[in-house]
Write an enzyme that holds these catalytic residues in place. Structure first.
Site, PDB file in Angstrom:
ATOM      1  N   HIS A 152       0.823  -1.209   0.000  1.00  0.00           N
ATOM      2  CA  HIS A 152       0.000   0.000   0.000  1.00  0.00           C
ATOM      3  C   HIS A 152       0.860   1.263   0.000  1.00  0.00           C
ATOM      4  O   HIS A 152       1.931   1.298   0.591  1.00  0.00           O
ATOM      5  CB  HIS A 152      -0.892   0.034   1.247  1.00  0.00           C
ATOM      6  CG  HIS A 152      -1.850  -1.102   1.348  1.00  0.00           C
ATOM      7  ND1 HIS A 152      -1.510  -2.321   1.876  1.00  0.00           N
ATOM      8  CD2 HIS A 152      -3.157  -1.194   0.984  1.00  0.00           C
ATOM      9  CE1 HIS A 152      -2.549  -3.121   1.831  1.00  0.00           C
ATOM     10  NE2 HIS A 152      -3.567  -2.470   1.291  1.00  0.00           N
ATOM     11  N   TYR A 205       0.174   3.888   1.710  1.00  0.00           N
ATOM     12  CA  TYR A 205       0.274   4.437   3.083  1.00  0.00           C
ATOM     13  C   TYR A 205       1.392   3.793   3.895  1.00  0.00           C
ATOM     14  O   TYR A 205       1.765   4.301   4.947  1.00  0.00           O
ATOM     15  CB  TYR A 205      -1.070   4.331   3.830  1.00  0.00           C
ATOM     16  CG  TYR A 205      -1.581   2.929   4.048  1.00  0.00           C
ATOM     17  CD1 TYR A 205      -0.985   2.041   4.937  1.00  0.00           C
ATOM     18  CD2 TYR A 205      -2.698   2.473   3.344  1.00  0.00           C
ATOM     19  CE1 TYR A 205      -1.463   0.754   5.121  1.00  0.00           C
ATOM     20  CE2 TYR A 205      -3.189   1.196   3.514  1.00  0.00           C
ATOM     21  CZ  TYR A 205      -2.560   0.345   4.412  1.00  0.00           C
ATOM     22  OH  TYR A 205      -3.029  -0.924   4.571  1.00  0.00           O
ATOM     23  N   SER A 215      -6.708   1.131  -1.766  1.00  0.00           N
ATOM     24  CA  SER A 215      -5.897   0.329  -2.706  1.00  0.00           C
ATOM     25  C   SER A 215      -6.519   0.397  -4.092  1.00  0.00           C
ATOM     26  O   SER A 215      -7.233   1.342  -4.413  1.00  0.00           O
ATOM     27  CB  SER A 215      -5.844  -1.126  -2.213  1.00  0.00           C
ATOM     28  OG  SER A 215      -7.126  -1.711  -2.286  1.00  0.00           O
TER      29      SER A 215
END
Ligand code: HPA
Length: 272
Positions: free
Chosen positions: A83, A85, A212
């Protein structure tokens, strides 16, 4: 080394481990990795063994590339994703998608857990992605275009393949599994949304929100794949329910619908 050379090395490593030539790829989202139980597995390769792969550090996302069959369909599975993040660059986030594309697949199924923006949704519903809105503030194709992978300005008219969506919807209907077809809003996270953000996302035409899928879809379309996206609505987005959202709730809902999900996906993939 260039991206193209890295991809060649990753593909060569995977082909050394297994001769299986996949036609379809699937990326498994949070809590959905149990799908592998329904697969005749030929090889399981930890991401950490594949040259140039980044390990995923998120709970509920084991990092394995798996080759096998569902029915007659040769398949590659990305069990766990990387991801944005987590702090990876977009190049790293979409790297596994590019590798499975280079393994020769024609169709890619992206699954995820997402928050429902539509008050009619219930946790445990599925949503087939008809289209997306990229709200990550970036794009994995920013930078010099690699023309051996795709065009500088890819068209996104068919970001999600209509025929695949229709096929998936007809299986879900026949199995009487609650589902809808809608627009996925891709955000970076890692915070869940505020209630005001959720109202905004619904107003601009979104039906689900998650962290995502959008970058992977873009990288896959760049490389000419047909893509289908399936969200498991793990929770109602902020403000639509009284309770706070937790990653545990997201995983619990996904595991509650795991059996339905496996049955549906097995039939869908067998027919691709
Ligand atoms: N928002 C963003 N991402 C998510 C959510 C949510 O409510 N649920 C699962 N992933």
């Amino acid at each position: 080394m260039s991206l193209v050379e890295n991809l060649k090395e990753s593909v060569a490593y995977i082909r050394e481990v297994s001769k299986l030539r996949p036609r379809v790829g699937i990326t498994l989202g949070s809590g959905l990795s149990g799908f592998v139980k329904g697969v005749q597995v030929e090889a399981t390769i930890p991401y950490k063994d594949i040259p140039h792969f980044s390990p995923s550090s998120v709970e509920g996302h084991p990092g394995n590339l798996i080759l096998g069959h569902v029915g007659q369909t040769p398949l590659v599975i990305l069990q766990g994703r990387i991801h944005f993040y987590e702090g990876h660059t977009m190049d790293k986030v979409v790297y596994p998608t590019r590798v499975v594309a280079q393994l020769g697949i024609e169709k890619l199924i992206l699954t995820n857990a997402a928050g429902g923006l539509d008050p009619d949704m219930q946790p445990g519903d599925f949503m087939l992605i008809r289209d997306h809105i990229n709200l990550t503030g970036t794009n994995p194709l920013i930078g010099p275009n690699i023309s051996s992978l795709g065009l500088r300005f890819p068209d996104m008219t068919s970001a999600y393949d209509k025929e695949m969506v229709e096929k998936a919807a007809s299986i879900l209907r026949a199995k009487k599994i609650r589902h809808s077809v809608g627009v996925y809003c891709g955000v970076t996270g890692p915070t869940y949304e505020t209630a005001a953000e959720v109202r905004y996302l619904h107003q601009i035409g979104g039906h689900a929100v998650g962290m995502s899928t959008v970058p992977e879809n873009i990288a896959a379309k760049h490389m000419g794949l047909r893509v289908c996206g399936i969200s498991c609505i793990s929770n109602l987005a902020t403000g639509l329910s009284q309770s706070a959202i937790t990653h545990d709730e997201v995983k619990e809902t996904a595991s509650r619908v795991e059996k339905e999900f496996i049955e549906f996906l097995s039939e869908f993939i067998s027919g691709l």
